[in-house]
Design an enzyme around this catalytic site. Structure first.
Site, PDB file in Angstrom:
ATOM      1  N   SER A  59     100.043  49.891  22.382  1.00  0.00           N
ATOM      2  CA  SER A  59     100.382  51.153  22.932  1.00  0.00           C
ATOM      3  C   SER A  59      98.615  51.692  23.041  1.00  0.00           C
ATOM      4  CB  SER A  59     100.976  52.215  22.013  1.00  0.00           C
ATOM      5  OG  SER A  59     102.294  51.529  21.798  1.00  0.00           O
ATOM      6  N   GLU A  92      95.272  55.933  21.898  1.00  0.00           N
ATOM      7  CA  GLU A  92      95.564  55.413  20.539  1.00  0.00           C
ATOM      8  C   GLU A  92      94.261  54.636  20.077  1.00  0.00           C
ATOM      9  OE1 GLU A  92      99.455  53.940  19.226  1.00  0.00           O
ATOM     10  OE2 GLU A  92      98.214  52.130  18.421  1.00  0.00           O
ATOM     11  N   ARG A  96      99.364  58.503  13.267  1.00  0.00           N
ATOM     12  CA  ARG A  96      98.514  57.597  13.676  1.00  0.00           C
ATOM     13  C   ARG A  96      97.314  58.337  13.440  1.00  0.00           C
ATOM     14  NH1 ARG A  96     102.010  55.173  13.736  1.00  0.00           N
ATOM     15  NH2 ARG A  96     103.024  53.992  15.342  1.00  0.00           N
TER      16      ARG A  96
HETATM   17  C1  LIG Z   1      99.865  43.521  20.804  1.00  0.00           C
HETATM   18  C2  LIG Z   1      99.501  44.893  19.973  1.00  0.00           C
HETATM   19  C3  LIG Z   1     100.517  45.790  19.137  1.00  0.00           C
HETATM   20  C4  LIG Z   1     100.167  46.656  18.382  1.00  0.00           C
HETATM   21  N1  LIG Z   1     101.091  47.127  17.789  1.00  0.00           N
HETATM   22  C5  LIG Z   1     100.672  48.292  16.989  1.00  0.00           C
HETATM   23  C6  LIG Z   1     101.974  48.887  16.255  1.00  0.00           C
HETATM   24  O1  LIG Z   1     102.988  48.531  16.371  1.00  0.00           O
HETATM   25  N2  LIG Z   1     101.439  50.089  15.661  1.00  0.00           N
HETATM   26  C7  LIG Z   1     100.267  50.270  15.394  1.00  0.00           C
HETATM   27  O2  LIG Z   1     100.207  51.279  14.558  1.00  0.00           O
HETATM   28  N3  LIG Z   1      99.359  49.679  15.972  1.00  0.00           N
HETATM   29  C8  LIG Z   1      99.476  48.774  16.732  1.00  0.00           C
HETATM   30  N4  LIG Z   1      98.673  48.000  17.562  1.00  0.00           N
HETATM   31  C9  LIG Z   1      96.993  48.558  17.185  1.00  0.00           C
HETATM   32  C10 LIG Z   1      96.381  47.541  16.168  1.00  0.00           C
HETATM   33  O3  LIG Z   1      96.904  46.338  16.002  1.00  0.00           O
HETATM   34  C11 LIG Z   1      96.275  48.281  14.751  1.00  0.00           C
HETATM   35  O4  LIG Z   1      95.497  49.407  15.057  1.00  0.00           O
HETATM   36  C12 LIG Z   1      95.262  47.494  13.850  1.00  0.00           C
HETATM   37  O5  LIG Z   1      95.520  48.247  12.499  1.00  0.00           O
HETATM   38  C13 LIG Z   1      93.687  47.225  14.146  1.00  0.00           C
HETATM   39  O6  LIG Z   1      93.453  46.345  13.421  1.00  0.00           O
HETATM   40  P1  LIG Z   1      92.004  45.487  13.707  1.00  0.00           P
HETATM   41  O7  LIG Z   1      91.654  44.838  12.347  1.00  0.00           O
HETATM   42  O8  LIG Z   1      92.358  44.681  15.139  1.00  0.00           O
HETATM   43  O9  LIG Z   1      91.202  46.883  14.173  1.00  0.00           O
HETATM   44  P2  LIG Z   1      89.851  46.738  15.233  1.00  0.00           P
HETATM   45  O10 LIG Z   1      90.658  46.839  16.381  1.00  0.00           O
HETATM   46  O11 LIG Z   1      89.048  45.698  14.718  1.00  0.00           O
HETATM   47  O12 LIG Z   1      89.328  48.104  14.871  1.00  0.00           O
HETATM   48  C14 LIG Z   1      90.064  49.404  14.970  1.00  0.00           C
HETATM   49  C15 LIG Z   1      89.041  50.737  14.499  1.00  0.00           C
HETATM   50  O13 LIG Z   1      89.009  50.536  12.925  1.00  0.00           O
HETATM   51  C16 LIG Z   1      87.695  50.239  12.627  1.00  0.00           C
HETATM   52  N5  LIG Z   1      87.782  49.345  11.371  1.00  0.00           N
HETATM   53  C17 LIG Z   1      88.460  48.139  11.290  1.00  0.00           C
HETATM   54  N6  LIG Z   1      88.283  47.592  10.140  1.00  0.00           N
HETATM   55  C18 LIG Z   1      87.438  48.538   9.504  1.00  0.00           C
HETATM   56  C19 LIG Z   1      87.221  48.702   7.903  1.00  0.00           C
HETATM   57  N7  LIG Z   1      87.378  47.667   7.129  1.00  0.00           N
HETATM   58  N8  LIG Z   1      86.441  49.897   7.575  1.00  0.00           N
HETATM   59  C20 LIG Z   1      86.268  50.701   8.275  1.00  0.00           C
HETATM   60  N9  LIG Z   1      86.669  50.677   9.647  1.00  0.00           N
HETATM   61  C21 LIG Z   1      87.408  49.707  10.128  1.00  0.00           C
HETATM   62  C22 LIG Z   1      86.906  49.860  13.480  1.00  0.00           C
HETATM   63  O14 LIG Z   1      85.554  50.342  13.606  1.00  0.00           O
HETATM   64  C23 LIG Z   1      87.511  50.501  14.968  1.00  0.00           C
HETATM   65  O15 LIG Z   1      87.238  51.897  14.921  1.00  0.00           O
HETATM   66  C24 LIG Z   1      99.056  46.872  18.486  1.00  0.00           C
HETATM   67  C25 LIG Z   1      97.870  46.428  19.021  1.00  0.00           C
HETATM   68  C26 LIG Z   1      98.139  45.138  19.615  1.00  0.00           C
HETATM   69  C27 LIG Z   1      97.237  44.399  20.692  1.00  0.00           C
END
Ligand SMILES: Cc1cc2nc3c(=O)[nH]c(=O)nc-3n(C[C@H](O)[C@H](O)[C@H](O)COP(=O)(O)OP(=O)(O)OC[C@H]3O[C@@H](n4cnc5c(N)ncnc54)[C@H](O)[C@@H]3O)c2cc1C
Length: 347
Positions: free
Chosen positions: A233, A339, A156
């Site tokens: 999580s 996380e 992570r």
């Molecule tokens: C129901 C649910 C289930 C999930 N299951 C998992 C799982 O099984 N495994 C897991 O690892 N995660 C899980 N997650 C967490 C999440 O989905 C992941 O971390 C996902 O990759 C976040 O993507 P996002 O585009 O929504 O990022 P955001 O939430 O929009 O951003 C997260 C972080 O990344 C940064 N960021 C986003 N895009 C960029 C970019 N292009 N360049 C630089 N920084 C950037 C943002 O500034 C922020 O700091 C889950 C979340 C939910 C709600």
């Protein structure tokens, strides 16, 4: 405009500025302009790993909406723009007979965020298939291609986490050209598929089984399922060395009885084991559905997911997170770490 409309946990106050960028050039230009004027920037993907303060964000939010998936660079190579929907990328890879992402089905968010925390589930992590990450470096204003071995991937985490130096522009994956999945490592998934760990199945079957398991746990976003109004999580599983493990084991026996066996998973690092945070949280007295009554509660399907029942504030969510963290610390002597990325709040 409230950031609550852009986060999966439906929390977060307003941002001073908000811009949606559809091309890589626009993305770089928006970041460069904000940096030049000293304006704080929050890069927004799908908002599925973000907890934003009720006060909002005092700066400009740049929402990544870049598109494009190219597969011309060789067999099994997919280069994906940061703004592509992650699960659509997984679905496409499976449909094209490419293996290596199938167990990462059903995870919300965009492709560009996947390297940040080295997204992982059911025995796969993106670090196993990412070959390089193309970034804009805000310190030097350069565009760089960072190869996998320089991404600092761990459980992570990566060199992109905990810093806002890099904006991910695109991610390149090297996948196996086969309709069969890579070996299924995760016992729960293997059991659901009726195979033994290490066996292979059709990738499409692995994808369906993962989505089904995730749905049962409220881990696939579904507006009709209030348990999915979360960031997934909330806590990472603590990684312990032998000395720390012995302390927790003793505490677990004291709390739960002399025959208690603390569950653990091997890690890739010698001498370190991962202990399920959910086990610690439950034994510390916070079961599924735990609800202190101010709008934030534990999911009724998954102990690690903290849910906005609809009326929660970020303050209430963080208060619940603190209560759980403190309870686990007092019971087992382990500090749970969050996380999600916390914006304007601390645990
Ligand atoms: C129901 C649910 C289930 C999930 N299951 C998992 C799982 O099984 N495994 C897991 O690892 N995660 C899980 N997650 C967490 C999440 O989905 C992941 O971390 C996902 O990759 C976040 O993507 P996002 O585009 O929504 O990022 P955001 O939430 O929009 O951003 C997260 C972080 O990344 C940064 N960021 C986003 N895009 C960029 C970019 N292009 N360049 C630089 N920084 C950037 C943002 O500034 C922020 O700091 C889950 C979340 C939910 C709600």
């Amino acid at each position: 405009m409230k950031l609550a409309d852009y986060t999966t946990v439906r929390l977060g106050g307003p941002a001073r500025g908000f811009v949606r960028v559809g091309t890589e050039e626009e993305l770089i230009e928006a970041v460069r302009a904000a940096d030049a004027s000293g304006e704080p920037v929050l890069i927004l993907g799908g908002g599925s790993n973000l907890v934003v303060a009720d006060e909002g964000f005092d700066g400009t939010v740049i929402q990544v909406a870049t598109r494009g998936v190219s597969s011309g660079a060789g067999p099994g190579v997919l280069t994906v723009a940061a703004g592509e929907d992650w699960d659509a990328v997984v679905a496409r890879s499976v449909a094209e007979g490419l293996a290596g992402l199938e167990c990462l089905s059903g995870i919300p968010g965009l492709a560009g965020a996947t390297p940040i925390q080295n997204v992982g589930a059911y025995g796969q992590e993106v670090s196993q298939t990412i070959t390089r990450v193309r970034v804009y470096d805000r310190k030097t204003s350069e565009v760089l291609e960072i190869p996998n071995e320089q991404c600092g991937f761990g459980y992570r985490t990566s060199r992109f986490r905990g810093t806002d130096q890099f904006v991910v522009l695109s991610v390149t994956f090297g996948l196996a050209v086969q309709v069969r999945s890579v070996p299924v490592r995760y016992p729960e998934l293997a059991a659901a598929l009726g195979v033994s760990p290490g066996d292979q199945v059709e990738s499409i079957e692995a994808r369906s089984a993962v989505i089904e398991l995730r749905q049962r746990k409220g881990m696939v976003i579904n507006p009709a399922d209030p348990d999915t109004r979360s960031v997934g999580s909330f806590f990472v599983n603590p990684v312990l060395d032998a000395a720390a493990l012995a302390v927790v084991e003793a505490a677990a026996r004291a709390r739960c009885g002399p025959d208690t066996r603390l569950p653990r998973f091997a890690t890739t690092e010698e001498g370190l084991v991962k202990v399920p945070a959910a086990w610690l949280i439950e034994r510390a007295g916070f079961g599924q559905g735990y609800n202190p009554g101010d709008g934030a509660r534990i999911s009724s399907k998954h102990t690690l997911a903290l849910v906005n029942s609809g009326s929660a504030s970020t303050a209430a969510l963080m208060a619940l997170a603190r209560e759980i963290r403190d309870g686990v610390r007092d019971t087992f002597g382990v500090w749970l770490a969050p996380e999600p990325v916390l914006v304007g709040v601390t645990l």
